[in-house]
Design a protein around this motif. Structure first.
Motif, short mmCIF file in Angstrom:
data_model
loop_
_atom_site.label_atom_id
_atom_site.label_comp_id
_atom_site.label_asym_id
_atom_site.label_seq_id
_atom_site.Cartn_x
_atom_site.Cartn_y
_atom_site.Cartn_z
N ALA A 34 0.93 -1.09 -0.07
CA ALA A 34 -0.07 0.05 -0.06
C ALA A 34 0.65 1.15 0.18
O ALA A 34 0.63 2.19 -0.73
CB ALA A 34 -0.80 -0.13 0.98
N VAL A 35 1.94 1.27 0.88
CA VAL A 35 2.81 2.31 0.88
C VAL A 35 3.38 2.45 -0.50
O VAL A 35 3.75 3.72 -0.90
CB VAL A 35 3.98 2.44 1.90
N LEU A 36 3.94 1.49 -1.00
CA LEU A 36 4.79 1.31 -2.32
C LEU A 36 3.69 1.93 -3.49
O LEU A 36 4.30 2.92 -4.23
CB LEU A 36 5.16 0.01 -2.59
N ARG A 37 2.52 1.80 -3.58
CA ARG A 37 1.53 2.44 -4.67
C ARG A 37 1.71 3.86 -4.58
O ARG A 37 1.22 4.48 -5.46
CB ARG A 37 0.36 1.59 -4.37
N GLU A 38 1.76 4.36 -3.34
CA GLU A 38 1.71 5.87 -3.28
C GLU A 38 2.89 6.61 -3.81
O GLU A 38 2.67 7.70 -3.95
CB GLU A 38 1.46 6.15 -1.54
N PHE A 39 3.83 5.79 -3.82
CA PHE A 39 5.30 6.24 -4.39
C PHE A 39 5.71 5.65 -5.70
O PHE A 39 6.45 4.90 -5.60
CB PHE A 39 6.24 6.26 -3.33
N PRO A 40 5.18 6.02 -6.80
CA PRO A 40 5.35 5.15 -8.06
C PRO A 40 6.95 5.40 -8.38
O PRO A 40 7.23 4.49 -9.34
CB PRO A 40 4.36 5.86 -9.17
N GLY A 41 7.64 6.32 -7.96
CA GLY A 41 9.02 6.58 -8.38
C GLY A 41 9.87 5.48 -7.42
O GLY A 41 11.22 5.58 -7.71
N VAL A 42 9.38 4.64 -6.74
CA VAL A 42 10.18 4.03 -5.69
C VAL A 42 10.33 2.54 -6.34
O VAL A 42 9.37 1.97 -6.58
CB VAL A 42 9.57 4.05 -4.45
N ALA A 43 11.69 2.00 -6.25
CA ALA A 43 11.95 0.52 -6.68
C ALA A 43 12.45 -0.20 -5.54
O ALA A 43 12.82 0.30 -4.40
CB ALA A 43 12.71 0.41 -7.90
N VAL A 44 12.47 -1.50 -5.42
CA VAL A 44 12.86 -2.20 -4.36
C VAL A 44 14.06 -3.06 -4.79
O VAL A 44 13.73 -3.98 -6.07
CB VAL A 44 11.76 -3.14 -3.94
N VAL A 45 15.07 -3.40 -4.03
CA VAL A 45 15.84 -4.31 -4.15
C VAL A 45 15.93 -5.34 -2.85
O VAL A 45 15.93 -4.64 -1.78
CB VAL A 45 17.17 -3.65 -4.09
N ILE A 46 16.01 -6.50 -3.03
CA ILE A 46 15.51 -7.52 -2.14
C ILE A 46 17.05 -7.55 -1.35
O ILE A 46 18.02 -7.82 -1.87
CB ILE A 46 15.16 -8.75 -2.59
N ALA A 47 17.00 -7.13 0.00
CA ALA A 47 18.23 -7.29 0.93
C ALA A 47 18.13 -8.63 1.78
O ALA A 47 19.05 -9.12 2.62
CB ALA A 47 18.54 -6.03 1.76
N VAL A 72 13.34 -4.66 -8.60
CA VAL A 72 14.24 -4.76 -9.70
C VAL A 72 15.49 -5.63 -9.60
O VAL A 72 16.31 -5.92 -10.41
CB VAL A 72 14.90 -3.25 -9.75
N ASP A 73 15.88 -5.91 -8.21
CA ASP A 73 17.24 -6.85 -8.29
C ASP A 73 17.13 -7.21 -6.64
O ASP A 73 16.48 -6.89 -5.94
CB ASP A 73 18.32 -5.97 -8.59
N VAL A 74 18.54 -7.86 -6.50
CA VAL A 74 18.90 -8.32 -5.30
C VAL A 74 20.31 -7.86 -4.94
O VAL A 74 20.91 -7.69 -5.82
CB VAL A 74 18.76 -9.98 -5.01
N THR A 75 20.38 -7.52 -3.80
CA THR A 75 21.84 -7.22 -3.20
C THR A 75 22.80 -8.51 -3.35
O THR A 75 22.40 -9.55 -3.42
CB THR A 75 22.00 -6.67 -1.94
N PRO A 76 24.16 -8.10 -3.73
CA PRO A 76 25.05 -8.96 -4.12
C PRO A 76 25.36 -9.65 -2.43
O PRO A 76 25.07 -9.03 -1.42
CB PRO A 76 26.19 -8.17 -4.66
#
Length: 160
Positions: A34-47, A72-76
């Motif tokens: 729900a928070v993510l939908r409020e901010f369309p310019g935010v991408a997520v990287v799984i840590a 978009v990705d995962v951290t190394p």
């Protein structure tokens, strides 16, 4: 997609209780989404450590279909030297990912239940075994004004 900010996201203790069983997995994901939908310019990287056992596509599959492209990705994985503590390990992984993938100076915010895995100067929304209203409000505030979260964290660190 134009990216204004990256969220470095943990799973255990954030999207579900840390010690809960499979029946509790991702119970708090709707609140995060729900928070993510409020901010369309935010991408997520799984840590999250889940990145060690699952592919990026498998990790994306936990999210609602309208948000999967924003994962978009995962951290190394940066192995620890023998005898090292885990203090700051996710911060090092975040910085390695950002150096390779983000524009210099790009804002990023970690959402994690273990802030010691980040440098004290990092912007971390600390969860308390899940992502409830308090965490959602903290993330919203951080996305609107990242400097305020950083100042709050620095004040908290100086009081400890």
């Amino acid at each position: 997609m134009h990216t204004d900010c990256y969220i470095l996201l943990d799973f255990d203790g954030v999207l579900h209780p840390k010690d809960g069983g499979p029946e509790t997995y991702f119970v708090d994901l709707p609140a995060f989404e729900a928070v993510l939908r409020e901010f369309p310019g935010v991408a997520v990287v799984i840590a999250s450590s889940w990145r060690h056992t699952q592919t990026l596509d498998a990790l994306r599959s936990y999210f609602s279909s309208d948000l999967r492209a924003r994962i978009v990705d995962v951290t190394p994985d940066i192995p620890q030297a023998a005898g090292d503590t885990d203090r700051g390990t996710r911060h090092k992984e975040a910085m390695a990912w950002l150096e390779r993938n983000a524009e210099p100076g790009m804002t990023w915010i970690a959402v994690d239940d273990m802030p010691h895995l980040y440098d004290p100067s990092a912007l971390v929304v600390v969860t308390r075994d899940g992502f409830g209203d308090a965490e959602a409000n903290a993330l919203r505030a951080a996305l609107v004004n990242p400097l305020a979260l950083m100042q709050q964290r620095q004040a908290s660190n100086s009081n400890n």
